[in-house]
Structure formats: structure tokens, C-alpha cells
Design a protein around this motif. Structure first.
Motif, mmCIF file in Angstrom:
data_model
loop_
_atom_site.group_PDB
_atom_site.id
_atom_site.type_symbol
_atom_site.label_atom_id
_atom_site.label_comp_id
_atom_site.label_asym_id
_atom_site.label_seq_id
_atom_site.Cartn_x
_atom_site.Cartn_y
_atom_site.Cartn_z
ATOM 1 N N LEU A 302 0.839 -1.207 0.000
ATOM 2 C CA LEU A 302 0.000 0.000 0.000
ATOM 3 C C LEU A 302 0.872 1.254 0.000
ATOM 4 C CD1 LEU A 302 -3.183 0.661 2.057
ATOM 5 C CD2 LEU A 302 -1.281 2.213 2.344
ATOM 6 N N VAL A 369 -4.378 0.081 -3.504
ATOM 7 C CA VAL A 369 -4.369 0.812 -2.233
ATOM 8 C C VAL A 369 -5.727 0.698 -1.546
ATOM 9 C CG1 VAL A 369 -4.262 3.125 -1.226
ATOM 10 C CG2 VAL A 369 -2.526 2.398 -2.864
ATOM 11 N N ARG A 370 -6.786 0.939 -2.291
ATOM 12 C CA ARG A 370 -8.125 0.862 -1.686
ATOM 13 C C ARG A 370 -8.448 -0.562 -1.246
ATOM 14 N NH1 ARG A 370 -13.333 3.730 -4.180
ATOM 15 N NH2 ARG A 370 -12.470 5.366 -2.860
ATOM 16 N N ALA A 373 -6.484 -1.308 1.921
ATOM 17 C CA ALA A 373 -7.036 -0.524 3.032
ATOM 18 C C ALA A 373 -8.356 -1.116 3.508
ATOM 19 C CB ALA A 373 -7.222 0.929 2.600
ATOM 20 N N THR A 374 -9.214 -1.518 2.576
ATOM 21 C CA THR A 374 -10.479 -2.124 2.961
ATOM 22 C C THR A 374 -10.253 -3.426 3.725
ATOM 23 O OG1 THR A 374 -11.541 -1.150 1.010
ATOM 24 C CG2 THR A 374 -12.680 -2.987 2.083
ATOM 25 N N ALA A 378 -9.441 0.062 7.009
ATOM 26 C CA ALA A 378 -9.018 1.462 6.969
ATOM 27 C C ALA A 378 -9.884 2.242 5.976
ATOM 28 C CB ALA A 378 -7.544 1.573 6.579
ATOM 29 N N ARG A 379 -9.820 3.555 6.101
ATOM 30 C CA ARG A 379 -10.596 4.448 5.239
ATOM 31 C C ARG A 379 -9.649 5.245 4.363
ATOM 32 N NH1 ARG A 379 -12.265 7.348 8.778
ATOM 33 N NH2 ARG A 379 -11.226 9.329 8.384
ATOM 34 N N VAL A 380 -9.914 5.275 3.059
ATOM 35 C CA VAL A 380 -9.071 5.989 2.091
ATOM 36 C C VAL A 380 -9.856 7.155 1.529
ATOM 37 C CG1 VAL A 380 -7.694 5.808 -0.009
ATOM 38 C CG2 VAL A 380 -7.932 3.832 1.508
ATOM 39 N N GLU A 393 -5.162 10.179 1.862
ATOM 40 C CA GLU A 393 -5.034 9.879 3.286
ATOM 41 C C GLU A 393 -5.639 8.505 3.577
ATOM 42 O OE1 GLU A 393 -5.864 12.041 7.597
ATOM 43 O OE2 GLU A 393 -7.246 12.375 5.937
ATOM 44 N N VAL A 394 -4.890 7.714 4.326
ATOM 45 C CA VAL A 394 -5.348 6.382 4.744
ATOM 46 C C VAL A 394 -5.386 6.382 6.277
ATOM 47 C CG1 VAL A 394 -4.960 3.900 4.653
ATOM 48 C CG2 VAL A 394 -4.274 5.329 2.733
#
Length: 397
Positions: A302, A369-370, A373-374, A378-380, A393-394
Motif C-alpha cells: 500500500l 491501495v483501496r 485498506a479495505t 481502513a478508510r481511504v 489519506e489512509v
């Protein structure tokens, strides 16, 4: 002859015992609700009948030692009947009291019989009404079941759209519609991904075929030209390898994480940034301890994708700023202007915005990345910078 006849008789007996048992009717929810309502009404009616019987019996029974009839000369009840002196008064009183007792028993017996008959008739009526009411209540559930059986991958656009009161069944229908919406979006994204992936893989394959065909058709080919063609084929193969690896990483990110381990995201970010310092782009860092939990290798991918994307899509003499701490990672850069209404597209697979962002990379960086993060919960978020560039921002949970 006895042997075959005995075997035939034995087989007939076995076949008779081996006949399949008659299946009982399926215990549907409607049937169970009907029986439940009927049983509750029967219990309540039986309780009410028992209470009524006790009350009636108490009301018609004499209280204490009160005697309804007395012999002449006794101090009886005011206005009591006068008996002639020539009749056996004691016998008359006894017969009268026996007749009254028998009448009380007959009244109570008729009360039980008539009340029981009325209760049985009401139970039958209640069962019929319960069957009708349960059918009315469960009608929307039958609609949900029928629609769910008809829906397949080709008509996920259908919705239940249940009408009626806002109760549990409507909530179930709305939840099912939301599930269909998510499935439709997932299937549509999968179709787009497969179409885009086939297109992206077809390009280097066609390039390899064209390079090899041109080299073979050249009658004046030399060692140098063949070596150059071979190097170009290897470069196209390397591009395919990077594309396949990126797609596998994307699929792995969508699959989620089974086991989580704590690690310091700040250490990961520091290692990635130090390995990617270049004189063409200035790297600004503000990295502190950032303990998170998840898959360290995926988290490193990521960070790599974010930093590489910020370096690749930059302006000459630009900069990249990386901040990490308190469970959040922020990567900002200078570069071409990104329209605010187009920011969401760059997180889709194989989506590139404008010529300034075309021809560099595979178009899977921010999609990976998304997905990662998912998988980490996490929230992107991404926002364009004034003057060009992007801020991603992550935030880890």
C-alpha cells in the motif's frame, strides 16, 4: 421348488416392510403459527372455563351450615315454607335438600358441557382465522422467497420494493434490496475488471507477436537486430509479469485478512521512502511511531503504491510529502490538476485521467491501495490540491 418359492415369499415380505413411509406434511411457518395461536387460545379458554366453573359452583353452593329448609317448630328462615304436622318433616327436608343438590350438580354439568362445546367450536374458528391471518402476514415473505429464486447474476437489477407498514418484514425486504445492490455493484465491477484486464494483457501480447513476426520476416536480420527484438520481447514479458502480479495483489486485497499481527507502520513507511529517494522529486517526510494491526507485507505494498504513484504523476522539480503517525498515513504531491469530480475514478482498476496520467504505470496502483485498506478496515480519501497534485489519506481503525 421350495427354494425359489421361499425366496419369493421372503422378498415379498422384505419389499412390504421396505416400502417408503408416507411423508408428513411440511411444517411451514404458517402452519406452526396457526397451531401456536390455536394452542394459546385453547389454554386461555380452558383457564377461563375453569375459573368460571369455580365461581359458579361457589355461588350456587350453600354457605357454611345454613339449611335451606327446616322442620316445623324450628326457627327457620323468615318467610320459609310451612310444613303440615302430619307429614314426616325430616324426610321432606332431606328430599328437598337432595333435590337442590342434584339440581346444582346438573347446572354445573351443563355449564361444563356447553362451555366445552363452545370452546371447541371457537378453537376451530380460531384455527381458521389464524391460518388466514398468518397467510396475510407471511404473504410478503413469500414474495421475497419467490423473487430470490428468480434472481440470478443476469438480473441483479431487480428489487423487491415491498410496500406496507414499516415492520420487520419490510426491513427484511429493504435489507435484501441493499444486498442485491451490493451484489450488482460487485458483479459490475468484476465484469469491468475482467474486460479491462483482458484488454491490458492483450496489448503486450500483441506487441510481442508483432516484434517476433517482424524479426522473422526480415531477410537481412543481423545478430544485433535479433538481440534488440529479443530485448523488446523480454520488456513486454516483464510488463505482463508486473500486470499479473498487480492483479493478484488486488485480488488478495479484496479477499481480506485472516490473521492480523501488530506492527509499526512508521517503520514500513521509512523503509519505502528511503528506497525511493530521487534527485528529480523532493521527498518531504514527517514520520513518527504508528502502531497498527494487519498484514505487514500488504501494508508495505500500500505504501509503495502511494509513494510510487505520487512520484510518477508529478511535475518537473516537484515534491512529495509523506506524513505518518497516530494511525494515519498521508501522501501529497505536486503534479497535474485533477478535477474534483474525477477523483473517484482513479481508484477504479485501469482508470487513468487525461494524457498527463496516461502511459505511466498499469492503472492499478490506487485500486490496490483501496483494496488493501479495505482489508485492514481502513478508510481511504483523496482530494485534489490547488495548483495540481493530489492528497491521499489512509486512516487505520
Amino acid at each position: 421348488m421350495r427354494g425359489p418359492l421361499a425366496r419369493l415369499a421372503r422378498s415379498s415380505r422384505l419389499s412390504r416392510f421396505a416400502r417408503p413411509r408416507r411423508r408428513l406434511p411440511r411444517r411451514t411457518v404458517r402452519l406452526r403459527l396457526t397451531l401456536l395461536y390455536g394452542a394459546l387460545f385453547l389454554l386461555c379458554g380452558a383457564g377461563a372455563l375453569a375459573v368460571t366453573y369455580v365461581l359458579v359452583r361457589h355461588s350456587v353452593a350453600p354457605e357454611g351450615d345454613v339449611t335451606l329448609l327446616r322442620a316445623p317448630g324450628d326457627r327457620g328462615l323468615p318467610g320459609g315454607p310451612a310444613l303440615p304436622f302430619d307429614v314426616g318433616a325430616e324426610q321432606v327436608v332431606a328430599r328437598a335438600e337432595a333435590a337442590l343438590a342434584e339440581q346444582r350438580r346438573d347446572v354445573l354439568r351443563q355449564l361444563v358441557v356447553q362451555s366445552g362445546t363452545a370452546l371447541a367450536m371457537l378453537v376451530v374458528l380460531v384455527l381458521a382465522l389464524s391460518w388466514w391471518v398468518a397467510g396475510r402476514v407471511l404473504r410478503r415473505l413469500s414474495t421475497i422467497t419467490a423473487t430470490a429464486r428468480e434472481i440470478s447474476a443476469t438480473n441483479l437489477h431487480r428489487r423487491l420494493a415491498l410496500a406496507g407498514p414499516d415492520d420487520e418484514l419490510k426491513e427484511l425486504g429493504d435489507t435484501f434490496d441493499e444486498l442485491l445492490g451490493r451484489l450488482e455493484a460487485s458483479f459490475e465491477a468484476q465484469r469491468r475488471f475482467v474486460a479491462n484486464a483482458s484488454h491490458e494483457l492483450r496489448t503486450p501480447l500483441a506487441r510481442q507477436r508483432a516484434i517476433g513476426q517482424v524479426a522473422l520476416d526480415d531477410p537481412d536480420a543481423t545478430v544485433a537486430s535479433l538481440r534488440a527484438a529479443h530485448e523488446r520481447v523480454l520488456a513486454a514479458g516483464e510488463q505482463q509479469e508486473r500486470l499479473i502480479e498487480a492483479m493478484l495483489t488486488l485480488v488478495r486485497g479484496h479477499a481480506g485478512i485472516d490473521v492480523r499481527h501488530p506492527f509499526d507502520l512508521g517503520e514500513v513507511v521509512t523503509g519505502v521512502v528511503e528506497a525511493r529517494r530521487t534527485p528529480d522529486v523532493a521527498l518531504r517526510t514527517a514520520i513518527g511511531p504508528c502502531p497498527v494491526s494487519g498484514h505487514r507485507a500488504l501494508a508495505e505494498r500500500l505504501v509503495v503504491n502511494l509513494v510510487d504513484n505520487a512520484i510518477r504523476h508529478n511535475a518537473p522539480g516537484g515534491w512529495v510529502e509523506v506524513r505518518c503517525g497516530s494511525g494515519a498515513l498521508t501522501v501529497a504531491n505536486t503534479g497535474p490538476v485533477v478535477p474534483a469530480d474525477e477523483v473517484g475514478r482513479i481508484f477504479q482498476p485501469f482508470q487513468r485521467l487525461g494524457r498527463a496520467r496516461t502511459g505511466h504505470g498499469l492503472g492499478l496502483g490506487l485500486s490496490i491501495v483501496r483494496a488493501i485498506a479495505t482489508a485492514h478496515g481502513a478508510r481511504v480519501t483523496a482530494a485534489p490540491r490547488e495548483g495540481g497534485g493530489l492528497v491521499v489519506e489512509v486512516v487505520f481503525g
